[in-house]
Design an enzyme around this catalytic site. Structure first.
Site, PDB file in Angstrom:
ATOM      1  N   GLN A   7       0.799  -1.314  -0.193  1.00 32.62           N
ATOM      2  CA  GLN A   7      -0.079  -0.037  -0.094  1.00 32.62           C
ATOM      3  C   GLN A   7       0.836   1.339  -0.183  1.00 32.62           C
ATOM      4  O   GLN A   7       2.021   1.077   0.455  1.00 32.62           O
ATOM      5  CB  GLN A   7      -0.613   0.093   1.037  1.00 32.62           C
ATOM      6  CG  GLN A   7      -1.863   0.915   1.315  1.00 32.62           C
ATOM      7  CD  GLN A   7      -3.125   1.045   2.526  1.00 32.62           C
ATOM      8  OE1 GLN A   7      -2.785   0.044   2.602  1.00 32.62           O
ATOM      9  NE2 GLN A   7      -2.836   1.664   2.874  1.00 32.62           N
ATOM     10  N   CYS A  34      -6.619   0.524   1.484  1.00 30.77           N
ATOM     11  CA  CYS A  34      -6.604  -0.791   2.445  1.00 30.77           C
ATOM     12  C   CYS A  34      -7.782  -1.667   1.788  1.00 30.77           C
ATOM     13  O   CYS A  34      -7.350  -2.881   2.014  1.00 30.77           O
ATOM     14  CB  CYS A  34      -6.151  -0.127   3.714  1.00 30.77           C
ATOM     15  SG  CYS A  34      -7.821  -0.285   5.127  1.00 30.77           S
ATOM     16  N   HIS A  61      -8.418   0.350   9.822  1.00 33.80           N
ATOM     17  CA  HIS A  61      -7.533  -0.617   8.873  1.00 33.80           C
ATOM     18  C   HIS A  61      -8.228  -1.904   8.998  1.00 33.80           C
ATOM     19  O   HIS A  61      -8.800  -2.758   9.107  1.00 33.80           O
ATOM     20  CB  HIS A  61      -5.842  -1.199   9.889  1.00 33.80           C
ATOM     21  CG  HIS A  61      -5.240  -1.221   8.179  1.00 33.80           C
ATOM     22  ND1 HIS A  61      -5.275  -0.624   7.396  1.00 33.80           N
ATOM     23  CD2 HIS A  61      -4.518  -1.921   7.926  1.00 33.80           C
ATOM     24  CE1 HIS A  61      -4.211  -1.294   6.464  1.00 33.80           C
ATOM     25  NE2 HIS A  61      -3.441  -1.750   6.943  1.00 33.80           N
ATOM     26  N   ASN A  98      -1.727  -8.295   5.892  1.00 32.33           N
ATOM     27  CA  ASN A  98      -1.262  -6.089   6.266  1.00 32.33           C
ATOM     28  C   ASN A  98      -1.567  -6.170   4.881  1.00 32.33           C
ATOM     29  O   ASN A  98       0.133  -6.703   4.372  1.00 32.33           O
ATOM     30  CB  ASN A  98      -0.667  -6.422   7.225  1.00 32.33           C
ATOM     31  CG  ASN A  98      -1.380  -4.972   7.596  1.00 32.33           C
ATOM     32  OD1 ASN A  98      -1.772  -3.568   6.884  1.00 32.33           O
ATOM     33  ND2 ASN A  98       0.057  -4.029   8.030  1.00 32.33           N
ATOM     34  N   TRP A 139      -0.223  -3.263   4.317  1.00 30.49           N
ATOM     35  CA  TRP A 139       0.587  -2.384   3.728  1.00 30.49           C
ATOM     36  C   TRP A 139       2.138  -3.304   3.099  1.00 30.49           C
ATOM     37  O   TRP A 139       3.344  -3.097   3.373  1.00 30.49           O
ATOM     38  CB  TRP A 139       1.238  -2.530   5.746  1.00 30.49           C
ATOM     39  CG  TRP A 139       0.292  -0.371   6.108  1.00 30.49           C
ATOM     40  CD1 TRP A 139      -0.536  -0.768   5.190  1.00 30.49           C
ATOM     41  CD2 TRP A 139       0.456  -0.818   7.148  1.00 30.49           C
ATOM     42  NE1 TRP A 139      -1.352   0.726   6.127  1.00 30.49           N
ATOM     43  CE2 TRP A 139      -0.665   0.950   7.497  1.00 30.49           C
ATOM     44  CE3 TRP A 139       1.385  -1.162   8.293  1.00 30.49           C
ATOM     45  CZ2 TRP A 139      -1.074   1.156   8.606  1.00 30.49           C
ATOM     46  CZ3 TRP A 139       1.324  -0.153   9.659  1.00 30.49           C
ATOM     47  CH2 TRP A 139      -0.290   1.119   9.564  1.00 30.49           C
TER      48      TRP A 139
END
Length: 708
Positions: free
Chosen positions: A112, A118, A273, A297, A299
Site C-alpha cells: 500500500q 486498504c 484498518h 496486511n 501494507w
C-alpha cells in the site's frame, strides 16, 4: 432466523459512482444480468480499437477521460503545494524491461502507498488467491512486450454488469515515490495499473481514500457478500470460516477505530484498518485441537505479535509436518492467530463468493444455489421504511415473490441482497439508509434492519412456502436498486436462473486467438505488410467460411469487404496493417461465436428475432424500427441473414453506435468513418434545433448510415 448486518468498518465512507444499468420498470422482471460475454465499455472506450489506432500511428495512448492531471488525483487528497508536485511516469520511463505480471499474481506483489485504500487492496489480496476470479478482472491480452501502446484495461462488476475500464499507464509519483500502491518487485506493474483503473471507475484517486471492503469484494467478483460482527458473532463462526476457505470464497476483516486510523498497537494490529483473511485451519495442538486464522496486511509488513504469530512458542507444540506446511516466517504482513484472538482484535468479517457457499457448512449433500435478479426504480411515493411502519404500507411498494420448496431447519437456505444505485445524472447523490421486508403468505412481516451502506445482505432459514421481498428506504429520494434472491436447491442439481460460471472468457473463442491471426494475415498480405479489399475478400472466404454453418449464407462480396476495410482502416490508406487486422479478426471471431449461439436451429441464417438476440448478446441496443431496417438491408427475400451479411451489419452497427455515443457525450472521435455524423450536429444546431431534436436527427442519421 436472520444474521444481523451492520455497516462495514473500512477506512471511512465512500460514494461509489456506478456505471449505467439498463432500467427496467416492473414488479416481477427477472434479468440475465452480469453476463461475462456482454461486457460494457466504460466511457465508451474500446480497448482493441484504441490500441490498434495507437499502434498504427506509432503513438502511446493518453487517456483524456482520466488525464495525467490533478483532477484525476482529487483536490483534497493532498495539500495544494504537494498536489502540484506530482509527476506522472510510464513504467517504460522507469525501467528498461517492465512487466505486467511476473510468475502469476500474488498478494505479496502488493504494498500500500500513501492513499488510504486498504479496503480495496485487502479485497484485491483475497482475489489473488482465487484464480477463478482473477482473469475476470485482469485480461491477459495486454503487456509491455508485444503490441505495447501505453494502454491497458481491467474489468469490474458494477450494479449487475461487468465494465471494461481503459487507462493509459502514466502513474502518479510524489518526490520520486509511488503515490499509489507499489509492487514489491520493482518491475511488476499489475497492482499499480489495476488500482488506477479502479480509481478511474470511482472518479479519482481521492475517492479510494477510505471505503468499504464489502463494496470492493463485490466489485471484483460480481458475487454476494456477507458481513459478520465479531463482537456478536454467529455461533457457527469457526465452521463458516472453514467452509468459506474450502469453497474458495474471498474473505476480509477490519478493525475498529475510526478516530484512530493507521495507529499500530503494541501487539502489531493496526486500528481503523482492513486486512485480508487468507486461510483458516483446525490443527492438532498439544492434546486437543485449535482453530487458527491466517491474515494479511495490505501494507506488506506489520504483523500480529501475540500467540500463533511468527516465531511464537505455540508452534513448538504443533507437528513438524503441519508447522512446515502452514508457517511462513517472513515480515511480509501475513500472520496466524487463534480464533479467540481474531474475535478480540477485529470487529468485522466479510465473506464473498458467486453464491453463498460459505453457508453450506455441515451439509453432507451436494447442494447448489440459484439466483433471481430484479432491477427497478425507487420512487418517493413508494417509500415505506419509516419508524412508524404500517403493514398496510408494504402493498404500495414493489413486491418480489419467491417460493421455498424444501428446507433443512439447521442450515440457511435463502440469502437476500439489496444494492442501491442512484439515478444517473443525479447531482449530490448520497448513500441512503436502505433495507427490506420479507412477508409470508399470511402477511406476517420479517423485518430487516436498515443500514446506511450500498449493499444490505442477510441470510435466513425459511420453511416451505411463498414469500415476498419488499425493498424500502427511509428517505424520499428516487434511485435504482438491484435485488438478488439466492436460494439453496435441496437434494437435486436442478438450477433455475443460476449464476453463470465465474470464469470470464476471452473476447474470442480460444481456437481463434492471436496465435492464428498473424499466420492468416501473412499468407494473404501484399509484400508481408498490408492487405487490400480484394485480398481481404480472399482471406475471409477461405478462412472464416470453412465452418459449414457460417458458409450456408454465402461468401463475402467485394463490396462488403471494401466496406469492412473502410471501417477498420485507421490510417485511411485503403489497406489494413497487421494491427488493424488483429482488431478485425477479434471482432469477426466474436461474431462467429454470437452467430452460432443465436442460430438455434443451425440453419446458417438468423431470422429477425434471432438477430435481435444476437445484437443484444454483442452488448448493443436496438429498437423495432432499426431491426426492421437491418433485416431489409442485410437479409434475403425472407428477411433471413447469413453470417457474412451479419458480420458486415454488426461491424457497421457497432462502429456507428460508438460514434453516436461519443458524439452525444461531446467527446472527440478518432473513427474516420464517423466524420459525416460528427459534422451533423453543428449544422443542425445552427438551424436552431434543440438538444432533443438534434439528438433525434443524429440517431436517425446513424440508422440510415447503418442500413446504407
Amino acid at each position: 432466523m436472520a444474521i444481523h448486518v451492520s455497516p462495514s468498518q473500512g477506512r471511512g465512507t465512500m460514494l461509489a459512482p456506478g456505471s449505467a444499468v439498463t432500467l427496467e420498470q416492473g414488479w416481477q422482471t427477472t434479468r440475465a444480468m452480469g453476463s461475462h460475454q456482454n461486457v460494457k465499455k466504460f466511457n465508451n472506450q474500446d480497448f482493441n480499437r484504441l490500441q490498434a489506432a495507437c499502434l498504427s500511428q506509432g503513438l502511446l495512448f493518453e487517456d483524456t477521460t482520466f488525464p495525467a492531471h490533478v483532477s484525476s488525483i482529487g483536490p483534497d487528497l493532498l495539500p495544494q503545494d504537494r498536489l502540484y508536485q506530482i509527476q506522472w511516469k510510464r513504467p517504460t520511463e522507469l525501467l528498461r524491461n517492465p512487466c505486467l505480471i511476473m510468475d502469476g499474481v500474488s498478494r505479496f506483489d502488493i504494498m500500500q502507498g500513501e492513499i488510504g485504500d486498504c479496503w480495496m487492496l485487502a479485497a484485491l489480496g483475497s482475489l489473488t488467491l482465487r484464480k477463478q476470479f482473477v482473469e475476470n478482472v485482469l485480461p491477459r491480452d495486454q503487456g509491455f512486450q508485444e503490441d505495447y501502446a501505453g494502454i491497458f484495461h481491467f474489468r469490474f462488476w458494477q450494479y449487475g454488469d461487468w465494465v471494461d475500464v481503459v487507462i493509459d499507464d502514466r502513474l502518479p509519483f510524489l518526490n520520486g515515490r509511488y503515490l499509489s500502491v507499489h509492487p514489491r518487485t520493482s518491475n511488476e506493474f499489475w497492482p499499480s495499473l489495476l488500482e488506477k483503473a479502479y480509481a478511474k471507475l470511482q472518479g479519482s484517486y481521492q475517492n479510494l481514500h477510505g471505503g468499504y471492503i464489502s463494496d470492493a469484494l463485490v466489485d471484483l467478483t460480481g458475487g454476494v457478500q456477507m458481513q459478520f460482527s465479531l463482537k456478536d458473532p454467529p455461533p457457527d463462526l469457526e465452521e463458516i470460516l472453514k467452509a468459506a476457505d474450502k469453497s474458495q470464497c474471498l474473505m476480509g476483516c477490519s478493525t475498529s477505530g475510526q478516530l484512530r486510523r493507521n495507529i499500530e498497537l503494541r501487539n502489531g494490529i493496526v486500528q481503523g484498518h482492513a486486512y485480508t483473511v487468507t486461510g483458516a485451519a483446525k490443527i492438532r495442538y498439544k492434546n486437543g485441537w485449535k482453530h487458527i486464522i491466517r491474515i494479511w496486511n495490505p501494507w506488506g509488513h506489520g504483523e500480529w505479535k501475540g500467540p500463533w504469530s511468527d516465531g511464537s512458542p505455540q508452534w513448538d507444540h504443533v507437528e513438524p509436518q503441519c508447522r512446515e506446511a502452514l508457517l511462513r516466517n517472513k515480515d511480509d504482513g501475513e500472520f496466524w492467530m487463534s480464533c479467540e484472538n481474531f474475535q478480540e482484535q477485529f470487529s468485522w468479517l466479510y465473506i464473498c463468493n458467486s453464491t453463498p457457499t460459505f453457508l453450506d457448512f455441515g451439509d453432507q449433500h451436494c447442494t447448489t444455489w440459484s439466483v433471481e435478479r430484479h432491477i427497478s426504480l425507487w420512487s418517493p411515493v413508494l417509500v415505506t421504511g419509516r419508524n412508524n411502519y404500517s403493514p398496510g404500507a408494504v402493498s404500495t411498494n414493489p413486491q418480489y415473490f419467491f417460493k421455498v420448496p424444501d428446507y433443512d431447519p439447521k442450515s440457511y437456505n435463502v440469502v437476500i441482497s439489496l444494492m442501491q444505485k442512484h439515478a444517473k445524472d443525479m447531482k449530490g447523490a448520497k448513500i441512503l439508509k436502505i433495507g427490506f421486508f420479507i412477508t409470508t403468505e399470511n402477511s406476517r412481516v420479517l423485518k430487516q434492519n436498515f443500514s446506511l451502506i450500498r449493499d444490505v445482505t442477510s441470510c435466513f432459514i425459511l420453511s416451505p412456502g411463498t414469500y415476498a421481498v419488499v425493498p424500502s428506504t427511509t428517505e424520499d429520494q428516487e434511485f435504482e436498486f438491484l435485488l438478488r434472491i439466492f436460494m439453496k436447491n435441496q437434494g437435486d442439481n436442478e438450477i433455475t436462473n443460476s449464476l453463470p460460471s465465474p470464469a470470464l472468457p476471452m473476447d474470442v473463442p480460444r481456437q481463434n486467438q492471436d496465435s492464428s491471426y498473424k499466420a492468416v494475415f501473412l499468407r494473404h498480405a501484399k509484400q508481408g505488410s498490408t492487405i487490400d479489399a480484394l485480398q481481404l475478400q480472399q482471406l475471409l472466404n477461405e478462412v472464416i467460411l470453412q465452418d459449414e454453418t457460417t458458409s450456408l449464407g454465402g461468401g463475402f462480396s467485394f463490396d462488403s469487404c471494401r466496406g469492412i476495410l473502410a471501417l477498420m482502416d485507421f490510417s485511411s490508406n485503403g489497406q489494413l496493417t497487421l494491427q488493424e487486422f488483429r482488431s478485425l479478426w477479434r471482432s469477426l471471431t466474436k461474431y462467429m461465436d454470437i452467430f452460432s449461439r443465436a442460430d438455434r436451429n443451425h440453419s446458417g441464417f438468423l431470422d429477425v428475432y434471432e438477430l435481435k438476440s444476437a445484437i443484444q448478446a454483442a452488448g448493443l441496443v436496438t429498437d423495432e424500427q432499426l431491426l426492421r431496417l437491418l433485416a431489409l438491408r442485410y437479409g434475403d427475400a425472407a428477411r433471413r441473414i447469413g453470417f457474412s451479411d451479419f458480420a458486415c451489419c454488426m461491424l457497421r452497427l457497432e462502429t456507428m453506435t460508438y460514434a453516436f455515443q461519443n458524439l452525444a457525450e461531446g467527446r472527440s472521435q478518432i473513427l474516420v468513418t464517423a466524420m459525416e455524423v460528427r459534422t451533423l450536429l453543428p449544422s443542425l444546431q445552427a438551424q436552431g434545433g434543440t438538444t432533443e431534436y438534434v439528438t433525434r436527427r443524429v440517431k436517425l442519421k446513424m440508422m440510415c448510415d447503418v442500413c446504407s
